[in-house]
Scaffold this motif. Structure first.
Motif, PDB file in Angstrom:
ATOM      1  N   ASP A  74      40.350  50.980  23.166  1.00  0.00           N
ATOM      2  CA  ASP A  74      39.278  51.437  24.295  1.00  0.00           C
ATOM      3  C   ASP A  74      39.062  52.916  24.242  1.00  0.00           C
ATOM      4  O   ASP A  74      37.920  53.219  24.521  1.00  0.00           O
ATOM      5  CB  ASP A  74      39.808  51.011  25.624  1.00  0.00           C
ATOM      6  CG  ASP A  74      39.861  49.421  25.889  1.00  0.00           C
ATOM      7  OD1 ASP A  74      39.024  48.749  25.317  1.00  0.00           O
ATOM      8  OD2 ASP A  74      40.520  49.146  26.778  1.00  0.00           O
ATOM      9  N   GLU A 129      32.972  41.075  21.025  1.00  0.00           N
ATOM     10  CA  GLU A 129      31.947  42.035  21.181  1.00  0.00           C
ATOM     11  C   GLU A 129      30.952  42.133  20.085  1.00  0.00           C
ATOM     12  O   GLU A 129      30.019  42.554  20.140  1.00  0.00           O
ATOM     13  CB  GLU A 129      32.458  43.493  21.371  1.00  0.00           C
ATOM     14  CG  GLU A 129      33.077  43.679  22.721  1.00  0.00           C
ATOM     15  CD  GLU A 129      34.031  44.784  22.553  1.00  0.00           C
ATOM     16  OE1 GLU A 129      34.657  45.260  23.720  1.00  0.00           O
ATOM     17  OE2 GLU A 129      34.465  45.446  21.506  1.00  0.00           O
ATOM     18  N   PRO A 211      42.648  46.026  36.420  1.00  0.00           N
ATOM     19  CA  PRO A 211      41.449  46.144  37.405  1.00  0.00           C
ATOM     20  C   PRO A 211      41.374  45.151  38.471  1.00  0.00           C
ATOM     21  O   PRO A 211      41.929  44.127  38.283  1.00  0.00           O
ATOM     22  CB  PRO A 211      40.283  46.010  36.512  1.00  0.00           C
ATOM     23  CG  PRO A 211      40.793  46.156  34.851  1.00  0.00           C
ATOM     24  CD  PRO A 211      42.351  45.679  35.079  1.00  0.00           C
ATOM     25  N   ARG A 212      40.772  45.662  39.530  1.00  0.00           N
ATOM     26  CA  ARG A 212      40.697  44.883  40.884  1.00  0.00           C
ATOM     27  C   ARG A 212      39.895  43.734  40.630  1.00  0.00           C
ATOM     28  O   ARG A 212      40.389  42.645  41.003  1.00  0.00           O
ATOM     29  CB  ARG A 212      40.031  45.739  41.519  1.00  0.00           C
ATOM     30  CG  ARG A 212      39.947  44.957  43.143  1.00  0.00           C
ATOM     31  CD  ARG A 212      39.280  45.827  44.287  1.00  0.00           C
ATOM     32  NE  ARG A 212      37.730  46.034  44.046  1.00  0.00           N
ATOM     33  CZ  ARG A 212      37.205  46.984  43.446  1.00  0.00           C
ATOM     34  NH1 ARG A 212      38.059  48.098  43.306  1.00  0.00           N
ATOM     35  NH2 ARG A 212      36.008  47.052  43.400  1.00  0.00           N
ATOM     36  N   GLU A 213      38.837  43.434  39.525  1.00  0.00           N
ATOM     37  CA  GLU A 213      38.067  42.469  39.436  1.00  0.00           C
ATOM     38  C   GLU A 213      38.979  41.412  38.649  1.00  0.00           C
ATOM     39  O   GLU A 213      38.823  40.096  38.944  1.00  0.00           O
ATOM     40  CB  GLU A 213      36.889  42.603  38.650  1.00  0.00           C
ATOM     41  CG  GLU A 213      35.988  43.944  39.191  1.00  0.00           C
ATOM     42  CD  GLU A 213      36.341  45.459  38.762  1.00  0.00           C
ATOM     43  OE1 GLU A 213      35.516  46.137  38.573  1.00  0.00           O
ATOM     44  OE2 GLU A 213      37.597  45.417  38.529  1.00  0.00           O
ATOM     45  N   ALA A 334      37.044  41.132  33.338  1.00  0.00           N
ATOM     46  CA  ALA A 334      37.322  42.260  33.069  1.00  0.00           C
ATOM     47  C   ALA A 334      36.064  43.302  32.801  1.00  0.00           C
ATOM     48  O   ALA A 334      35.165  42.729  32.167  1.00  0.00           O
ATOM     49  CB  ALA A 334      38.242  42.516  31.969  1.00  0.00           C
ATOM     50  N   PRO A 335      35.845  44.251  33.342  1.00  0.00           N
ATOM     51  CA  PRO A 335      34.776  45.292  33.066  1.00  0.00           C
ATOM     52  C   PRO A 335      35.209  45.709  31.564  1.00  0.00           C
ATOM     53  O   PRO A 335      35.930  45.675  30.797  1.00  0.00           O
ATOM     54  CB  PRO A 335      35.301  46.541  33.648  1.00  0.00           C
ATOM     55  CG  PRO A 335      36.215  46.217  34.825  1.00  0.00           C
ATOM     56  CD  PRO A 335      37.028  45.197  34.357  1.00  0.00           C
ATOM     57  N   ALA A 336      33.801  45.720  31.092  1.00  0.00           N
ATOM     58  CA  ALA A 336      33.702  45.886  29.455  1.00  0.00           C
ATOM     59  C   ALA A 336      35.085  46.954  28.887  1.00  0.00           C
ATOM     60  O   ALA A 336      35.274  46.915  27.806  1.00  0.00           O
ATOM     61  CB  ALA A 336      32.062  46.398  28.905  1.00  0.00           C
ATOM     62  N   LYS A 337      34.936  48.196  29.533  1.00  0.00           N
ATOM     63  CA  LYS A 337      35.347  49.363  29.065  1.00  0.00           C
ATOM     64  C   LYS A 337      37.089  49.017  29.227  1.00  0.00           C
ATOM     65  O   LYS A 337      37.925  49.790  28.806  1.00  0.00           O
ATOM     66  CB  LYS A 337      35.044  50.459  29.890  1.00  0.00           C
ATOM     67  CG  LYS A 337      35.709  50.639  31.327  1.00  0.00           C
ATOM     68  CD  LYS A 337      35.081  51.855  32.049  1.00  0.00           C
ATOM     69  CE  LYS A 337      35.376  51.983  33.526  1.00  0.00           C
ATOM     70  NZ  LYS A 337      35.004  53.219  33.929  1.00  0.00           N
ATOM     71  N   GLU A 338      37.406  48.176  30.020  1.00  0.00           N
ATOM     72  CA  GLU A 338      38.944  47.719  30.181  1.00  0.00           C
ATOM     73  C   GLU A 338      39.261  46.320  29.811  1.00  0.00           C
ATOM     74  O   GLU A 338      40.210  45.887  30.028  1.00  0.00           O
ATOM     75  CB  GLU A 338      39.223  47.890  31.668  1.00  0.00           C
ATOM     76  CG  GLU A 338      38.958  49.249  32.102  1.00  0.00           C
ATOM     77  CD  GLU A 338      39.303  49.503  33.645  1.00  0.00           C
ATOM     78  OE1 GLU A 338      40.445  49.680  34.252  1.00  0.00           O
ATOM     79  OE2 GLU A 338      38.709  49.063  34.502  1.00  0.00           O
ATOM     80  N   ARG A 339      38.310  45.829  29.019  1.00  0.00           N
ATOM     81  CA  ARG A 339      38.614  44.420  28.457  1.00  0.00           C
ATOM     82  C   ARG A 339      39.833  44.326  27.654  1.00  0.00           C
ATOM     83  O   ARG A 339      40.966  43.291  27.590  1.00  0.00           O
ATOM     84  CB  ARG A 339      37.438  43.943  27.843  1.00  0.00           C
ATOM     85  CG  ARG A 339      37.399  42.490  27.436  1.00  0.00           C
ATOM     86  CD  ARG A 339      36.113  41.909  26.867  1.00  0.00           C
ATOM     87  NE  ARG A 339      35.092  41.829  27.644  1.00  0.00           N
ATOM     88  CZ  ARG A 339      33.911  42.582  27.526  1.00  0.00           C
ATOM     89  NH1 ARG A 339      33.580  43.118  26.235  1.00  0.00           N
ATOM     90  NH2 ARG A 339      33.061  42.364  28.405  1.00  0.00           N
ATOM     91  N   SER A 342      42.997  44.557  29.442  1.00  0.00           N
ATOM     92  CA  SER A 342      43.374  43.437  30.342  1.00  0.00           C
ATOM     93  C   SER A 342      43.752  42.120  29.422  1.00  0.00           C
ATOM     94  O   SER A 342      44.801  41.553  30.114  1.00  0.00           O
ATOM     95  CB  SER A 342      42.044  42.944  31.177  1.00  0.00           C
ATOM     96  OG  SER A 342      41.450  44.022  31.829  1.00  0.00           O
TER      97      SER A 342
END
Length: 400
Positions: A74, A129, A211-213, A334-339, A342
């Motif tokens: 990342d 990606e 991440p929270r999501e 997961a958000p893209a920047k933290e995929r 995660s």
């Protein structure tokens, strides 16, 4: 026109398949020694406990890489991390070629684990990606199929070469080095997908946390992944010894084929997730894992080869359902920047499923015997798979 402009880049519509191919090559190296452990035991004179420890050293290497550098791609980009992983895989093959006894065997497995740790989350994210619009589902399957398919191709290739070609402890690793070189050549021609790259010094060890999501998705997904990897880990580590010592099967190609069948069935199980969906795939996967464990227990108790093969097929399918469902749920949340980070956290839990039960079986093999130690493992994992399935039925994972 410059030389750089003359370099022909892969078609973007199929670039994700090139990344998946490199992923499979790296993972094949991690299981390449599986049919060869009997030869190493004859040559070095170590016990079944040492086999399980050597196997578990790989898992600890994976976990270490995931924790220390699971989010590195990342920061610095996908390709540099994947090329580093291929370099470590090549060094692992060199350790096995050197045949320096147990120290180099341990080092080779550790390096192999580090390479897989760098690849697992990063390559999964990279393949997804690179997929063009409309092929996201195919890319998710390509990533998990490359992971499990590569793991299956390793023992199949080494088993065939060890049984029917000269120098059984040399040729498999030479062939793998050639495949690594080809995979590296493919990777350097693929586009980078991380736009805001930073220097290597910006990489920090990954702290436990998500991440929270992702948190609502992670717990059920991780439970399913842990159980599935536990079954494959113990099956891969004890089945060669069980085949030779109990079932009198000494053909290394057959050993490799049976181990391959478990990973091939995993790939088939992953295909079914597209129709079932993540919500149903995870609990169904746990139920199928229970059936696979029962079949494995029947094979150990009755000493029947057919039941062992069935346990590989059924258990592998359950693991595939669980794995692709878990990856899809976590990647989707997961958000893209933290995929990548995660996904790396998910695989940390999964590889704990390989290491802890494998060492436990190794420790119990001495006082109890191989079959009895396997039965203890099966009872524990059956309970865990059943609990995970019930948890997933009551609180289904979001569809991602």
């Amino acid at each position: 026109m410059t030389d750089r402009q003359n370099v022909r880049r892969p078609d973007r519509s199929t670039a994700y398949l090139g990344a998946a191919g490199a992923f499979a090559v790296c993972m094949a190296g991690t299981t390449l020694p599986t049919p060869l452990y009997g030869l190493y035991q004859e040559e070095l004179g170590f016990s079944e406990l040492i086999v399980t420890v050597v196997f578990a050293v790989y898992a600890f290497g994976v976990i270490g890489a995931l924790l220390l550098a699971g989010n590195a791609s990342d920061t610095v980009g996908r390709r540099p991390v994947l090329l580093t992983g291929l370099g470590l895989a090549a060094l692992s093959a060199v350790c096995f070629l050197a045949e320096g006894g147990l120290p180099l065997l341990y080092l080779g497995r550790l390096l192999s684990g580090l390479s897989a740790g760098l690849f697992t989350g990063t390559a999964t994210a990279y393949v997804m990606e690179l997929a063009p619009p409309g092929r996201e589902s195919r890319a998710a399957f390509a990533a998990t199929a490359a992971n499990m398919g590569g793991l299956g191709l390793g023992p199949l290739m080494s088993g065939l070469l060890a049984e029917y070609a000269p120098q059984p402890l040399v040729l498999p690793f030479v062939v793998h080095l050639v495949l690594i070189a080809a995979a590296a050549a493919v990777l350097v021609r693929l586009p980078e997908t991380v736009a805001a790259r930073r220097p290597l010094r910006a990489v920090r060890p990954q702290r436990p946390g998500l991440p929270r999501e992702v948190r609502p998705v992670f717990v059920p997904a991780a439970l399913a992944a842990f159980t599935g990897f536990s079954l494959l880990g113990v099956f891969t580590s004890i089945s060669p010894a069980f085949l030779s010592e109990t079932l009198d099967v000494h053909n290394r190609a057959v050993v490799g084929l049976i181990v391959f069948s478990a990973f091939a069935a995993s790939t088939v199980g992953q295909l079914a997730v597209g129709r079932l969906g993540v919500r149903r795939a995870l609990p169904v996967g746990c139920a199928v894992l229970v059936v696979g464990l029962v079949l494995l227990g029947g094979s150990l108790l009755r000493e029947v080869l057919v039941l062992l093969v069935l346990s590989a097929l059924v258990g592998g399918a359950g693991q595939g359902l669980s794995l692709r469902g878990a990856v899809g749920a976590v990647a989707g949340a997961a958000p893209a920047k933290e995929r990548a980070a995660s996904l790396s956290a998910l695989f940390v839990v999964a590889y704990l499923g390989i290491s802890i039960p494998v060492i436990g079986v190794g420790l119990l093999t001495g006082p109890l015997g191989l079959e009895e130690a396997g039965i203890v493992f099966i009872c524990c994992m059956t309970v865990l798979a059943a609990l995970a399935g019930v948890r997933l039925v009551r609180r289904p994972a979001p569809a991602g």
